[in-house]
Scaffold this motif. Sequence first.
Motif, PDB file in Angstrom:
ATOM      1  N   PRO A 438       0.836  -1.203   0.000  1.00 58.25           N
ATOM      2  CA  PRO A 438       0.000   0.000   0.000  1.00 58.25           C
ATOM      3  C   PRO A 438       0.870   1.252   0.000  1.00 58.25           C
ATOM      4  CG  PRO A 438       0.122  -0.908   2.208  1.00 58.25           C
ATOM      5  CD  PRO A 438       0.833  -1.885   1.307  1.00 58.25           C
ATOM      6  N   THR A 439       0.281   2.366  -0.426  1.00 56.30           N
ATOM      7  CA  THR A 439       0.975   3.650  -0.309  1.00 56.30           C
ATOM      8  C   THR A 439       1.347   3.904   1.139  1.00 56.30           C
ATOM      9  OG1 THR A 439      -0.295   4.492  -2.172  1.00 56.30           O
ATOM     10  CG2 THR A 439       0.779   6.117  -0.761  1.00 56.30           C
ATOM     11  N   GLY A 440       0.493   3.464   2.029  1.00 56.62           N
ATOM     12  CA  GLY A 440       0.724   3.583   3.460  1.00 56.62           C
ATOM     13  C   GLY A 440      -0.530   3.156   4.187  1.00 56.62           C
ATOM     14  N   ALA A 441      -0.432   3.049   5.500  1.00 58.63           N
ATOM     15  CA  ALA A 441      -1.610   2.821   6.335  1.00 58.63           C
ATOM     16  C   ALA A 441      -2.111   4.186   6.778  1.00 58.63           C
ATOM     17  CB  ALA A 441      -1.264   1.948   7.530  1.00 58.63           C
ATOM     18  N   LEU A 442      -3.333   4.538   6.389  1.00 59.59           N
ATOM     19  CA  LEU A 442      -3.845   5.892   6.566  1.00 59.59           C
ATOM     20  C   LEU A 442      -5.198   5.873   7.264  1.00 59.59           C
ATOM     21  CD1 LEU A 442      -3.161   7.059   2.895  1.00 59.59           C
ATOM     22  CD2 LEU A 442      -1.663   7.407   4.863  1.00 59.59           C
ATOM     23  N   ARG A 443      -5.368   6.796   8.206  1.00 64.91           N
ATOM     24  CA  ARG A 443      -6.683   6.956   8.822  1.00 64.91           C
ATOM     25  C   ARG A 443      -7.643   7.552   7.794  1.00 64.91           C
ATOM     26  NH1 ARG A 443      -8.937   6.708  13.524  1.00 64.91           N
ATOM     27  NH2 ARG A 443      -6.932   6.304  14.554  1.00 64.91           N
ATOM     28  N   ILE A 444      -8.868   7.053   7.758  1.00 67.24           N
ATOM     29  CA  ILE A 444      -9.841   7.551   6.790  1.00 67.24           C
ATOM     30  C   ILE A 444     -10.126   9.029   7.035  1.00 67.24           C
ATOM     31  CG2 ILE A 444     -10.976   5.357   6.323  1.00 67.24           C
ATOM     32  CD1 ILE A 444     -13.168   6.210   8.314  1.00 67.24           C
ATOM     33  N   ALA A 445     -10.353   9.740   5.943  1.00 64.42           N
ATOM     34  CA  ALA A 445     -10.796  11.129   6.023  1.00 64.42           C
ATOM     35  C   ALA A 445     -12.321  11.155   6.004  1.00 64.42           C
ATOM     36  CB  ALA A 445     -10.239  11.926   4.847  1.00 64.42           C
ATOM     37  N   LEU A 446     -12.893  12.171   6.618  1.00 63.20           N
ATOM     38  CA  LEU A 446     -14.341  12.344   6.578  1.00 63.20           C
ATOM     39  C   LEU A 446     -14.665  13.244   5.393  1.00 63.20           C
ATOM     40  CD1 LEU A 446     -17.082  11.762   7.829  1.00 63.20           C
ATOM     41  CD2 LEU A 446     -16.772  13.771   9.303  1.00 63.20           C
ATOM     42  N   GLU A 447     -15.287  12.672   4.359  1.00 58.83           N
ATOM     43  CA  GLU A 447     -15.565  13.372   3.113  1.00 58.83           C
ATOM     44  C   GLU A 447     -17.052  13.667   2.978  1.00 58.83           C
ATOM     45  OE1 GLU A 447     -14.164  10.873  -0.019  1.00 58.83           O
ATOM     46  OE2 GLU A 447     -12.066  10.934   0.626  1.00 58.83           O
TER      47      GLU A 447
END
Length: 625
Positions: A438-447
Amino acid sequence: MRIVLVCMPWQALEFPSLAIGILHERARRCRQPHEVKGLYAHVRWAEYLLERSGGRVTSKEYTAIANNGIFHGIGDWIFSPALYGVPEWNVEGYTQYLRGVGFDPSLPTELHRWTPDFIDTLADEVLAMEPDLVGFTSTFMQNVPSLALARVLKQRRPEVLTAMGGANCDGPQGAALHRNHPFLDFVVRGEGEQTFVDLLDALTEQGRLEAIPGLCWRDGKGVSRVNVERQGAFPMHDVPAPNYDDYFEQLGRSSVNGFIHPLLVLEGARGCWWGEKHHCTFCGLNGSMMKFRAKPPELIWEEMGRAIERYQTLDIIMVDNIIDMKYFKGLLPHVAASGWDLRIHYEVKSNLTREQIQTLKAAGVVHVQPGIENLSSRVLKLMRKGVSGSQNVQVLRDCEEHGLTVAWNLLYGFPGEEPRDYAGIIEQMPAMVHLQPPTGALRIALERFSPNFSDPSLGFGDHRPAAFYPFVYDLPEHELMDLAYLFDTVSLGLTGEAAAQLERAAARWKEAHANSELSYRESRGRIHLRDRREGWPEQDSVLASPFDVTLFHALQRPMSPAGLTERLQQAGLSVTAEDVSARLSDWKARGWVFEEGERFVALPTRANPQNVRVSISQLQEAQSR
């Protein structure tokens, strides 16, 4: 009317604007003829940066901001002095914010002070074209650059009409942009193909502004009026093939031409057929129009062929949010048979079969975005993805085997997820380092437009505009609530050390990938395994028994131990469930299989002579000779 359609920074330099290309052709549907010209000001900005910096700020720096600045509004803030008519804007507060999120503010701050001069220069060019109307398309970080130019144009020549549309103008965002920026005469909310035509007709006394769905306009006193949104999706068979003549002409004589490899941006479908059934909880990309519709395969193939011949470009970005499954039989075989050496990007669903991946590869698809998002079946269910973790690993393996580049993020932060959902995944990541990370492990953004945003029961009811917005816009919070696309909210799901552990594991996967290989080849009924994964003993193994060979073949798809036992028994092998479980346990310890959700799937990729992996040490040794 003379119309200038402007594509502002931070559009990718190698991309022409699909919106401008389509509207250029849609203008032909108006009741009266119009002269339409596209101005690719994002290329102009790259030229300006190169010249003003003496060659120090190149397309590479532009692209870094365009790609990495979205979730922190970097590109918008850079243009805020030009919007507000000042030398600089909120520099101290915003640079402190950037440092806090891990960005070096030095380049953005330098460019920030250059934008008023650039906008003035660009306004000279636009006004020299003597337009009656200037239209802007705005997605992600094109808002403030577009507003800045619109303000200066209106200030210098009030009779020039200004209009804005695009993803940043959908729903309440468009209404907020219009009422807070009086130099915008019109804003188009939602799909613009019909609204744009109706607007041009109304401006030539062929209709009434108040009767155009999706349009924001101003009455005689300059007050913002917001018409009802347009109902129904615009039919794809009425969406014309985009006209990119202006982009290729302007790029061809640009000082940055040598730095940019242009791509064709084409569109076969809109909406999401999966999202119509089960809207992924975190996704807001389809805005207010989820309905899936696609051009007939024969039509998109015809448009693709014409564009390739006209622009002499073989690299294609298909911007469909998800491929129409009919294209696997109706489009891709035609592309494969064409003989063109194409390089195509497509977004797909991650439960592709090996045969479908072969079809993509044969058609020239080299890059896919399959929406993998996670490897835990339980978390994938929480986000409504409709796939399992083992299916996602299978598609990673099969894409690696066929030489397709995979773009994906490992997302976390979903309400209800727990550290135990990731424990087994983290434990097995070292076994998957030969697969694309993966590009990285990222916390989801609120969209905006995502279920997480619109449904408070999912846990994100308490939210506010993302922290960067007050540094960019001189607007109160209640206006930013309507204008913003990204929001700050409570951190749910994985937090603290558990989240940090996942991020570190993903980073290690990314670091080890280039030097790793786990492949197999078949010869005379045997399977020869070659293990050159970083962090594992260098080992060559042979599977020779009918039990091992049959089991390995069965594991090309995710299967349970019970299903595998039945498969082997149907093949005439005298095996027990205990035999299968013991072998699976051994192979998992060797990193040959991935286990998740009571399913196992094989990890080795079929050896491909064209996919040659060279270690860093070997490369350095070769370069030193």
